[in-house]
Enzyme design. Structure first.
Site, mmCIF file in Angstrom:
data_model
loop_
_atom_site.group_PDB
_atom_site.id
_atom_site.type_symbol
_atom_site.label_atom_id
_atom_site.label_comp_id
_atom_site.label_asym_id
_atom_site.label_seq_id
_atom_site.Cartn_x
_atom_site.Cartn_y
_atom_site.Cartn_z
ATOM 1 C CB CYS A 134 -0.872 -0.019 1.257
ATOM 2 S SG CYS A 134 -1.886 1.446 1.451
ATOM 3 C CB CYS A 168 -2.711 3.571 -5.914
ATOM 4 S SG CYS A 168 -4.005 2.753 -4.951
#
Ligand code: DGL
Length: 261
Positions: A70, A178
């Site tokens: 992440c 992302c």
């Protein structure tokens, strides 16, 4: 060596899946924080608390390596993990991407898209500018909820990409900052093809999976186990699509204590 991989929601399964394809013997423990998804609009203080709790959970179930799949958590939540487990190998989503830019000179300007928190942290922009790159950064917060909804080949995704990428403007390289974005890489590519633009697309999820796969010892049973902080049929459906086969998600709520780090 068991690798504990985590992300908000089930999007990080895309990184886990890439890791599995590159290192089929790796034993994977995956945690998706479906309660707190998306991380991208939360404060750094909150995210630090989630990261701490997930780190403790994965360590508790036997992780010997942590993979922070992440960018948002990597941008603001790593010091606590490193302080609590100074000897544990901890891989973040940002370092492999920045290493790629030091090993190769990519076309400019470099566009960086990611969550509000990742973009606001300036972690990519400042490092890339120090390397002499012209950089354009844009927060693209609607993409994660659409992806977690499974709306990947959907007119809503097309409209969101159209709006965001035209706002970003001309780029030579686009960094997908992302780990949810590998599933929309094809749609992004098509957007640039329609405009006749040649844009190199780099994925932080792929670069992270490649780095971890290179470093893990070539042993293991190829096992996998999956937990989420909130369980629902919908998460199982989307998780199975991201993992590429039916998946058994186990519920494992996080402690709701506020962050102390
Ligand atoms: N996949 C994550 C990232 O790389 C988090 C997205 C979110 O929860 O907002 O930033």
């Amino acid at each position: 060596m068991k690798a504990g991989v985590f992300d908000s929601g089930v999007g990080g399964l895309l990184t886990a899946r890439l890791l599995r394809s590159l290192h089929p013997q790796a034993d994977l423990l995956y945690y998706g924080d479906t309660v707190h998804l998306p991380y991208g609009d939360k404060s750094p203080q909150q995210i630090k608390g989630y990261v701490r709790d997930i780190g403790r959970f994965l360590y508790g179930v036997g992780a010997q390596v942590l993979v922070v799949a992440c960018n948002t958590a990597s941008a603001v939540g790593l010091e606590g993990l490193r302080a609590e487990w100074p000897h544990l190998p901890i891989y973040d989503a940002i370092t492999p991407a920045l290493e790629a830019f030091t090993h190769h000179r990519y076309a400019e300007p470099v566009g960086v898209i990611g969550t509000y928190t990742t973009i606001r942290s300036g972690v990519y922009g400042s490092a890339l500018r120090r390397m002499g790159y012209a950089v354009k950064e844009l927060a693209t917060p609607l993409l994660v909820p659409l992806i977690e909804e499974g709306w990947v080949d959907h007119p809503a995704m097309e409209a969101a990409l159209e709006t965001y990428l035209s706002e970003l403007g001309e780029v030579g390289t686009l960094l997908l900052a992302c780990t949810h974005y590998p599933v929309i890489e094809g749609a992004v590519r098509r957007y640039y093809q329609r405009r006749g633009a040649s844009v190199r697309i780099l994925s932080t999820a792929a670069l992270l999976a490649q780095k971890v796969a290179r470093d893990l010892p070539p042993s293991g049973q190829g096992t996998s186990q999956f937990w989420v902080s909130d369980w629902s049929e919908r998460f199982v459906r989307v998780a199975s699509a991201f993992w590429g086969e039916a998946i058994a998600l186990e519920p494992a709520p996080l402690p709701s204590t506020p962050a102390e780090w």
